[in-house]
Structures are given as C-alpha cells and as structure tokens.
Design an enzyme around this catalytic site. Structure first.
Site, short mmCIF file in Angstrom:
data_model
loop_
_atom_site.label_atom_id
_atom_site.label_comp_id
_atom_site.label_asym_id
_atom_site.label_seq_id
_atom_site.Cartn_x
_atom_site.Cartn_y
_atom_site.Cartn_z
N LYS A 36 0.80 -1.21 0.00
CA LYS A 36 0.00 0.00 0.00
C LYS A 36 0.85 1.27 0.00
CE LYS A 36 -1.00 1.53 3.79
NZ LYS A 36 -1.40 1.94 5.13
N THR A 37 1.79 1.34 0.92
CA THR A 37 2.60 2.55 1.02
C THR A 37 3.39 2.76 -0.26
OG1 THR A 37 2.83 2.02 3.34
CG2 THR A 37 4.22 3.77 2.50
N ASP A 222 -4.33 8.44 3.19
CA ASP A 222 -3.89 7.11 3.59
C ASP A 222 -4.75 6.62 4.76
OD1 ASP A 222 -2.37 4.87 3.74
OD2 ASP A 222 -0.71 5.79 4.84
N GLU A 223 -4.82 5.32 4.96
CA GLU A 223 -5.59 4.75 6.08
C GLU A 223 -7.00 5.35 6.13
OE1 GLU A 223 -4.36 2.31 7.65
OE2 GLU A 223 -2.23 2.59 8.07
N GLN A 253 -9.01 -3.67 8.12
CA GLN A 253 -8.03 -3.26 9.14
C GLN A 253 -8.51 -2.06 9.92
OE1 GLN A 253 -3.69 -3.68 8.29
NE2 GLN A 253 -4.42 -3.94 6.20
N ARG A 607 0.50 -9.69 10.44
CA ARG A 607 1.81 -9.08 10.69
C ARG A 607 2.92 -10.10 10.43
NH1 ARG A 607 0.56 -4.89 9.34
NH2 ARG A 607 -1.37 -5.97 8.89
#
Length: 725
Positions: A36-37, A222-223, A253, A607
DNA sequence: GTGGCCTCTCTTTTT
DNA sequence: GAGAGGCCAC
C-alpha cells in the site's frame, strides 16, 4: 527525471494500474501486506513526473507523524527532489498549519496554543469545578469524551439537540459550553478543535476554501478506513469537480471505531464522489500461504465487509503453532523458550514480535525475557513530550513565550512548590475572573495592589520576577540556550533530585534530553513565520515524540495488537488468545464491536511473515484474580489443517504460582506489593545477599523454600520469610 | 505540603 | 493486583 518504466518496475498489475491510473478519483482497497505505502509513494512520484503536477498542487494526508515522515522520505528517495511545497502531514498538523495562516478568519488569536489531551482533561476538570459540579458525581473523563465525540461530529453545544436529552446529557452540554468559552477566552485549541475550526473556516469563508480547492489538484489520503466524520467532511470541502482524490484503505483493518473512525466513509466516498475508479490490491507479499489462509478464514466470519480476498504465491510455509499453557507464566516461558530456539536458528531478536491485546499482559513476558537475559523493547507507554517533567518544563517555556497561557500558568505556578498554595492561586483566579484577564496579568495586579498576605505576596513577586527575567532573555538567546536557561531557573532539577533515586534521575536525564530535542528542532526548524520557540511548543503538542530513535539495538519487540498495525515481523507470537481477553470482554457481546475485535485479530495474524505462534492459557491472573479462561473463538475460526498444536515433551510442566500459592508470612519483612505468591522470574531481596530472582520453590507458607539466583551468579535455597518482594 | 490510607477502575491510542 | 486520585491528618 525518472522515466515511466522505472516508476512501474517491481510493481504487479494492480499496483501499476493504481500508480499509473488516468486522472480520476481513486479508491484503493489495499489488503494487508499488499504494498500500500509503495503504491502511494509511487503514485505521488507518478503525478509529479508523468502528469507534471507541481508539488504545491498536492495534499497528502496521513494519521501519524511517522507515516507522514516515511512517505516524505520515500518520495525524496525515489525522485531525488526537494519535496518542499508538497503539503504532506497528519490531519492535525495540516489543520494547525491552516489555522496559523488564517487565524483571523478562524477567529483565533495569533498566539493560539494547542491543548493536548492531558491539558484538555485538566481544563475540563477546572471548568467543572468552576461551575460547581461535584467531580465525584460527574466524571471529567466522560465529559472530555463527550466534548471530543461531538466535535468529531462537527457538533457545537448549541447543535446538540437539547429537547430530547436527559439531565445527564444536558450537564455534559453545559460543561462543553463552558469549556469552549474558556478555550476561546484563552486562545486554546484542542486536537478535535484544530480540525473543527478548519472545517468551519472552510464553511464560512468561501474565498479561503476556494483558494485551497484551486491549489490542491490532488488530494491523497492514507488509512482512509480510520477517518472520522469530521475528517471526511474536511476533505470533502476541498473537493471540486476539477480536482482528484485518491483514498487508500482497508476496511478489514479498521480497528479504531472506538475513537470515532467510520468505515462507512469508504462506501460514502464511492457514492458521493460518483466517479470513482476502484482498484483492489489483493496480492499479499508478506506472509506464507498458511498464515494468509488463517487470516482470510478469520476475517471471513465478519459480515460487514466490502469484500476482498488476499492471495499469495509464496510457499505454504510452516504450520501455525498453537500452544495451550497452564497459566500466563507458563505461556511466557513457552514464548521465551521458542524465541531462544529461533535465535539459535539464526533469527535476530528484532525479527520476533510478541503481540498482546492489552498492555497489562506485557509484565509477565518482560519478567521471563529479563530472566533469560533477552533484550526486549516495549512500544507504547508514555511518549517523550507526555512525561510529567517534560510537560512542566514546556509549561515554563510556554509561559515565557505567551504569558497569558493560563494552562501553563496553572501547571507551574506552584511546581516545584514555592509557597503558592491553593488559596493563593484561587485568589489569583478570582482576580482574573473579575478583571477578565489572564492569570499572569491578575498576578501582576495582585502584586501592585498588595491584595495578598505578605508571605504569598513575596512568593508571587519572586515568581513573576523569575518569569519576567526569562521572558526578557527570549530575544537574546536562541532556542536551545533559552531551553537550558529555563530548565535551570525552574528548579525542576533540584526538585527531582529529592525523589527516590532512579526515578528522579531518569526525569533529570529527560530534561537534558529536552535541551537536545530543542537543539535538533532548532536546526531543522520548518516553521513559517513563527518564532522558533512558538514552533517548538506546537511541535511538542502535535508530536508526542517518537520513541527514542537511538534504541536501535537488536531486541525482541513487544507491543499491543493496535500498535502493530502497519508493521511486519518474520516471527509473530500472539499471546492471550482467550475469551474475555481477546475478544475483550467489553466487546464480546456487541456484534459490531466483536467484528472490530476480529479485524484486530486479522491485523495481528497478517503481521507475520514466516511463522505465527498463537498461545492461550487455561488459567490467568487478571485483575488480581486467578480465573480459568477458555480459548478465544478466533482460534476456532482458523482451519485445523493450518495449525499444529505444540505439546512439550521431556518436560514435566507444572502449574506455577496459582496452584501452589505460597503466601509470604505476615512477619516477612515488609512487602511493598501485594504479592501473595511466588513465581519464577520474580525479583526478591534478601537482607544479606541483596537482590535476586526466584528460580524455583518448594513447600508452603512462611517456611517454604525458595531458590534464588543472586547478582553474583550464586543460587541459594532460602526460607520464604527471609525474603522481601 | 507531604505521606499514608482509602476507593475506584482496569481495552485499544493518535493527534 | 496495581496504579491513580482523592482525602485527611500532621
């Protein structure tokens, strides 16, 4: 200049599609570990390089300072260009910037100060007191939440429907009202207010709004699943038919619903903007097949999803390990043993993470790690600028910068104590109310009119003289020099020298660290039109301070599931997989909150890169009570074939503290904690041999035998009554 | 003003 | 069980 191809190499088809999408509104549903980043950074680069968008035309919003910094540095790395002019930051830092630029239109004094939640709480308390509310009956914490919750929904006190509400709500409205009055009078802006003010600024000043609408051709967020209603409304104000928004997020998430995040914003985004190009990033580059399948199976239990299924072409990997412990001690021992084994296999310590639902769970793990001499690092806890000593020193600086800062005044008027007790301060407050001035001005008034008893008057005089002296130095000295001077004159250091050694010492070190921070800040000062001091003060409020960056030593990582979001580790232990704990008992019965817990579980599982361990205990000491625990429902939601249950052989594991509680005898030299049992790893002190750690024990009562290893390496069997906890 | 004792609560946390 | 916060006594 970077060519098109190199911006797209090493990206998969969906990622490429997102990065090179034609100018349009974009919604990127990016699964965990789907890069994503990377997509966000490459898209920024693409806009600048391929679409010739100038950095000034881009607004990029994140939630944390860390994410903002990372994005900025990755863009710089990729493009080797100066990203000045690019507006990139957190909602709050961007709002702060806007308010500094438009303080007049926002009806704020130029000197407005930011109130962090700690300050806010203090102010709420004071306001409640001033309107005569009994804080036994009315909780300041609840009032604070009430205020923030309503601000986050763009509600002013007058907008909260009064008719329908009960007495309780009405009281909260009243507190909100008075609190806001006080903030406005003192030029104070809390975190939610930063955003709300900008919202109102844009709403009430079309020219300002249009200026930014025209300036920002591209808005990246973002997010997105973590945005609350106010944040979303704020973004939408900047949206016109002529500019483009790109939102990146993952509904699976979303774990911050409890602080106002609304996943519904994602659906609304699609509906309200109409023309939205949706791209799903579903290929996971992080985890093995087993781990990913487990995550998918768990999250599939949620009904309220936008739908997305992650896949990977990585190998199946090792099975997920499941371990059932007797109790939390046993669980911690297991984790540490496994880590020792992994270290032998060549894993580094910092490749291992232990994740738990609540911070209280870390202690047992710490004890075991300590006992086995494994360095570890705990995330969370107090941030640098949140520490009491730092807040006090900052309050001195604030008062130097802006004498009318009542919040700062209240904090330090009698700290360290200088004989200005409650009575005197109340007199100053009353004077300030009467004259409608700041506490600082009121103090001067009291001195001029000698309206205090001699003793208090002298004390107040010397305080005012001290602050006046420091204020005068402000123009002479640079920020680090001033910080140093202020700390010296504040007498904070002598005050902390009196505290019990280790604690006071740490505080003094932190004060030294504050001078360092001011030096670093002074060098990289990025303020626009603000004095370095003013900028430093805002910085302290907006960035509670990254964890000390110098702690780069290789250590096992301990953190809550929440703080693990956005991170990845080759080895992940999720401990305490038990009902009541995870899902938390407060969330277990509300389907909505249960789904959020499940998303948290999904975050945890995803994770892990190579190996995931899940552990739970049959008994756990919680809130001082040892209670049987059943396995978390989330464990049952993972397909059996992915899991391998670990049973330790060659070892008789016996329950530790809870089945054989050894109560220290009443005559045992003073116990400073309420420990009622001994456990392995526990630190104890013996009058003659000093401090040591419990290795083993036998028997019961004061005559129980405890094996202790002391600092010099010797271990001895001693009678329980000879030991202090 | 400080230390000792009591009661209360106890998810998660960024800004 | 432990920390935080309030209250009271010195």
């Amino acid at each position: 200049m970077i060519d098109q191809a190199s911006l797209l190499t090493d990206l998969n088809a969906a990622q490429q599609q997102a990065v090179s999408a034609p100018l349009n509104n974009l919604l990127i549903l990016a699964g965990a570990g789907s890069g994503k980043t990377r997509v966000l950074v490459h898209r920024l680069a693409w806009l600048m390089e391929q679409e010739h968008v100038s950095p000034q035309q881009i607004l990029s919003v994140t939630f944390t300072n860390k994410a903002a910094k990372e994005m900025q540095s990755r863009v710089e790395q990729l493009l080797h260009i100066d990203t000045r002019g690019l507006w990139i930051g957190t909602f709050h830092s961007l709002a702060h910037r806007l308010l500094r630029l438009h303080y007049e239109e926002a009806k704020l004094p130029q000197s407005f100060q930011i109130l962090d939640s700690n300050d806010q709480q203090r102010l709420v308390k004071r306001v409640m007191k001033s309107i005569g509310l009994d804080d036994k009956q009315w909780s300041p914490r609840e009032a604070q939440q009430f205020i923030n919750r309503h601000k986050d929904k763009m509600k002013r006190p007058q907008n909260i429907s009064c008719e329908a509400s009960d007495f309780h709500t009405q009281t909260n409205i009243k507190i909100y009202q008075h609190y806001q009055q006080q903030c406005d009078a003192d030029g104070l802006v809390d975190f939610s207010e930063l955003l709300l003010r900008v919202y109102e600024l844009f709403r009430d000043h079309p020219t300002v709004r249009q200026h930014y609408q025209q300036r920002f051709h591209h808005i990246l967020i973002d997010e997105f699943q973590d945005t609350n209603r106010l944040q979303y409304a704020w973004l939408k104000q900047l949206k016109t038919p002529d500019n483009y928004m790109m939102a990146v997020g993952d509904d699976d998430q979303s774990i911050y619903g409890w602080r106002g995040a609304e996943i519904a914003n994602i659906q609304q985004f699609q509906q309200e903007l109409g023309d939205v190009h949706l791209i799903r990033l579903e290929q996971n580059y992080r985890s093995t097949q087993n781990i990913l399948e487990a995550a998918n199976a768990v999250i599939a239990q949620n009904t309220d999803r936008l739908g997305k299924s992650l896949w990977t072409d990585s190998s199946r990997g090792e099975p997920i390990a499941l371990f059932t412990a007797f109790n939390e001690q046993d669980e911690a021992q297991f984790v540490v043993k496994q880590i020792q084994g992994l270290l032998m296999q060549g894993y580094r310590r910092d490749e291992c993470a232990i994740l738990y639902r609540s911070n209280a769970q870390s202690r047992v793990l710490e004890e075991q790690l300590l006992y086995h001499d494994i360095p570890y690092r705990i995330y969370g806890g107090l941030r640098f600028f949140e520490r009491a000593e730092i807040k006090s020193a900052m309050a001195y600086l604030r008062l130097v910068h802006h004498p009318a800062d009542n919040e700062a005044f209240e904090r330090i008027i009698n700290f360290p104590t200088r004989g200005l007790g409650d009575k005197t301060v109340e007199h100053i407050r009353a004077t300030a109310r009467e004259l409608n001035t700041s506490l600082w001005a009121a103090s001067q008034h009291c001195i001029a009119h000698k309206s205090l008893p001699t003793r208090a008057l002298t004390a107040l005089q010397s305080f005012v003289a001290l602050m006046t002296h420091l204020q005068e130095q402000q123009t002479e000295l640079d920020l680090p020099e001033l910080t140093k001077l202020v700390i010296e004159h504040s007498r904070l250091i002598p005050h902390y020298e009196k505290e019990p050694r280790d604690q006071g010492q740490a505080r003094i070190e932190n004060l030294g660290e504050l001078i360092n921070a001011s030096k670093q800040f002074y060098v990289s000062d990025e303020a626009e039109g603000m004095s370095p001091l003013a900028a430093f003060i805002s910085h302290a409020a907006l960035e509670s301070g990254e964890l000390q960056a110098d702690q780069h030593q290789d250590s096992v990582q301990l953190m809550t599931l929440h703080s693990a979001k956005g991170l990845e580790f080759p080895i992940v232990f999720m401990v305490g997989m038990e009902e009541q704990l995870f899902p938390a008992k407060q969330s277990a019965y509300d389907p909505k909150r249960l789904e959020e817990e499940r998303r948290l579980c999904y975050v945890g599982i995803t994770r892990a890169q190579h190996k995931l361990y899940l552990t739970h205990a049959e008994y756990r000491r919680l809130y001082g009570e040892n209670a049987p625990h059943t396995a978390s429902r989330f464990l049952r939601e993972i397909p059996k074939e992915l899991v391998e249950e670990i049973r330790l052989r060659n070892e008789i594991r016996r329950p530790l503290s809870y089945q054989k509680p050894i109560k220290p005898h009443a005559n045992t030299p003073r116990l400073n904690t309420g420990h009622t049992s001994w456990h392995v790893g526990q630190m104890v002190t013996h009058a003659k041999f000093g401090e040591g750690m419990v290795l083993n024990y036998e028997g019961n009562g004061p005559q129980a035998r405890i094996q202790v290893r002391f600092g010099n390496g010797d271990s001895k069997w001693l009678v329980a009554s000879a030991l202090t906890v």
